[in-house]
Write an enzyme that holds these catalytic residues in place. Structure first.
Site, PDB file in Angstrom:
ATOM      1  N   ASP A  48       6.553  -5.915  14.980  1.00  0.00           N
ATOM      2  CA  ASP A  48       5.178  -5.514  15.305  1.00  0.00           C
ATOM      3  C   ASP A  48       5.278  -4.132  15.939  1.00  0.00           C
ATOM      4  OD1 ASP A  48       2.730  -5.022  16.492  1.00  0.00           O
ATOM      5  OD2 ASP A  48       2.437  -7.098  17.138  1.00  0.00           O
ATOM      6  N   ARG A  79       4.976  -7.147   9.890  1.00  0.00           N
ATOM      7  CA  ARG A  79       4.969  -8.442  10.578  1.00  0.00           C
ATOM      8  C   ARG A  79       5.191  -9.628   9.645  1.00  0.00           C
ATOM      9  NH1 ARG A  79      -0.711  -7.761  13.084  1.00  0.00           N
ATOM     10  NH2 ARG A  79      -0.803  -6.991  10.955  1.00  0.00           N
ATOM     11  N   GLY A 111       0.791  -1.240   0.000  1.00  0.00           N
ATOM     12  CA  GLY A 111       0.000   0.000   0.000  1.00  0.00           C
ATOM     13  C   GLY A 111       0.818   1.282   0.000  1.00  0.00           C
ATOM     14  N   ILE A 112       0.396   2.205   0.848  1.00  0.00           N
ATOM     15  CA  ILE A 112       1.001   3.536   0.898  1.00  0.00           C
ATOM     16  C   ILE A 112       2.482   3.436   1.293  1.00  0.00           C
ATOM     17  CG2 ILE A 112       0.994   5.687   2.248  1.00  0.00           C
ATOM     18  CD1 ILE A 112      -2.116   5.460   2.304  1.00  0.00           C
ATOM     19  N   LYS A 147      -6.771   8.130  14.588  1.00  0.00           N
ATOM     20  CA  LYS A 147      -6.106   9.025  13.634  1.00  0.00           C
ATOM     21  C   LYS A 147      -6.140  10.483  14.117  1.00  0.00           C
ATOM     22  CE  LYS A 147      -4.703   5.871  10.819  1.00  0.00           C
ATOM     23  NZ  LYS A 147      -3.262   5.626  10.654  1.00  0.00           N
ATOM     24  N   ASN A 170       3.980   4.518   9.466  1.00  0.00           N
ATOM     25  CA  ASN A 170       2.900   4.316   8.498  1.00  0.00           C
ATOM     26  C   ASN A 170       2.001   3.134   8.835  1.00  0.00           C
ATOM     27  OD1 ASN A 170       1.666   4.195   5.630  1.00  0.00           O
ATOM     28  ND2 ASN A 170       2.749   2.240   5.809  1.00  0.00           N
ATOM     29  N   TYR A 200     -11.324   3.901  14.652  1.00  0.00           N
ATOM     30  CA  TYR A 200     -10.277   4.243  13.674  1.00  0.00           C
ATOM     31  C   TYR A 200     -10.077   5.758  13.640  1.00  0.00           C
ATOM     32  CZ  TYR A 200      -7.785   4.546   9.222  1.00  0.00           C
ATOM     33  OH  TYR A 200      -6.853   4.820   8.241  1.00  0.00           O
TER      34      TYR A 200
END
Ligand SMILES: NC(=O)c1ccc[n+]([C@@H]2O[C@H](COP(=O)([O-])OP(=O)(O)OC[C@H]3O[C@@H](n4cnc5c(N)ncnc54)[C@H](O)[C@@H]3O)[C@@H](O)[C@H]2O)c1
Length: 272
Positions: A63, A38, A17-18, A162, A90, A158
């Site tokens: 982790d 991980r 991903g990012i 953030k 990230n 979530y």
């Protein structure tokens, strides 16, 4: 920081991903890259791909929710490359969508452990060493546009995690020496493996387009690093609603300076 040639960049969650797209870009700009996550086989694949394009890349299984693992990652990066110039916190998880009243404590704790403590563990493992190194360096924390506003029901945990990433980044920026910059990245939906949802790999902004938008902001050392235009509208709606509440119920009045909490806090903690 404009020149990343030979700089050392550590990216958590950097195999997919990012994080992977950022590893690709830092590598293309000449940086040496350490990715950490991980799943060893995903790290191996990503490193092999980076190496095949001439990028000096290494990996470490870790982790982020474990401070010992993050300290071992810092030891690894300094042992292998002798320096760390950029840390990208990230790694993150979406957690299962749930209404706040129905969510389990364990589910919230897991999201906070990875998204908040994962970032904090990065800061605790690398921060003082980057300060002591004394050279220009950068910590980038990946929040989300849901760190600027709450997009809808079922995303409380979530979104809260953030928001915390943003708040801690703001505190960090006030505290760190000038040579160690902080940036906080607010992606909207980007194609990735977040939440293990197959839809997420096909909807949203392609990772390379996303990185092209954030790249000049990283180079310019911006603090708020933005990408998805609608987030501005939703954050502004929030601010306008708060404004209306103050205008109606708590407007300024003669002598209200004695209740200026920011001023009081700065007096107490020695900052102005
Ligand atoms: N993709 C989006 O739409 C989006 C939007 C806003 C914010 N974000 C944030 O971007 C960041 C990257 O996510 P992504 O979208 O690329 O998803 P992704 O799932 O592709 O990448 C996240 C990476 O973090 C790793 N990871 C998860 N838990 C970990 C742990 N405990 N220790 C180490 N590594 C761990 C995963 O293995 C994965 O490689 C996350 O913080 C996410 O919250 C993503």
């Amino acid at each position: 920081m404009k020149d990343f040639k030979n700089k050392v960049v550590v990216i958590t969650g950097g195999a997919t991903g990012i994080g992977k797209a950022m590893a690709d870009r830092f590598g293309a700009e000449g940086a040496r890259v350490v990715i950490a996550a991980r799943r060893e086989e995903r790290l191996q694949e990503a490193v092999a791909e980076l190496n095949s394009r001439g990028v000096e890349a290494r990996y470490k299984v870790c982790d982020v929710s474990d401070l010992g693992d993050m300290r071992a990652l810092a030891d690894f990066a300094w042992e292998v490359f002798g320096q760390v110039d950029v840390l990208v916190n990230n790694a993150g998880i979406a957690g299962a969508p749930a209404a706040v009243v129905d969510a389990t404590p364990d589910a919230y704790r897991r999201v906070f452990d990875v998204n908040i403590f994962g970032m904090l563990n990065g800061i605790w493992a690398f921060g003082n060493r980057m300060i002591a190194q004394g050279t220009p360096a950068m910590i980038l924390n990946v929040s989300s546009e849901t760190g600027l506003y709450v997009p809808g029901p079922m995303m409380g945990g979530y979104s809260a995690s953030k928001h915390a990433v943003r708040a801690i980044s703001e505190a960090l920026r006030l505290e760190l020496p000038e040579h160690l910059q902080v940036g906080v990245i607010y992606p909207g939906i980007v194609q990735s493996e977040l939440g293990g949802s197959p839809e997420m790999t096909s909807i949203g902004m392609p990772t390379d387009d996303f990185v092209n938008i954030i790249w000049p902001q990283i180079e310019n050392g911006e603090f708020h690093i933005v990408s998805h235009p609608w987030a501005k509208d939703y954050a502004a709606e929030n601010a306008a609603e708060i404004d209306r509440a103050f205008d109606r119920y708590a407007p300024h009045f003669e002598g209200d300076q004695k209740y200026d909490s920011k001023w009081l806090a700065n007096q107490a903690f020695g900052r102005s």
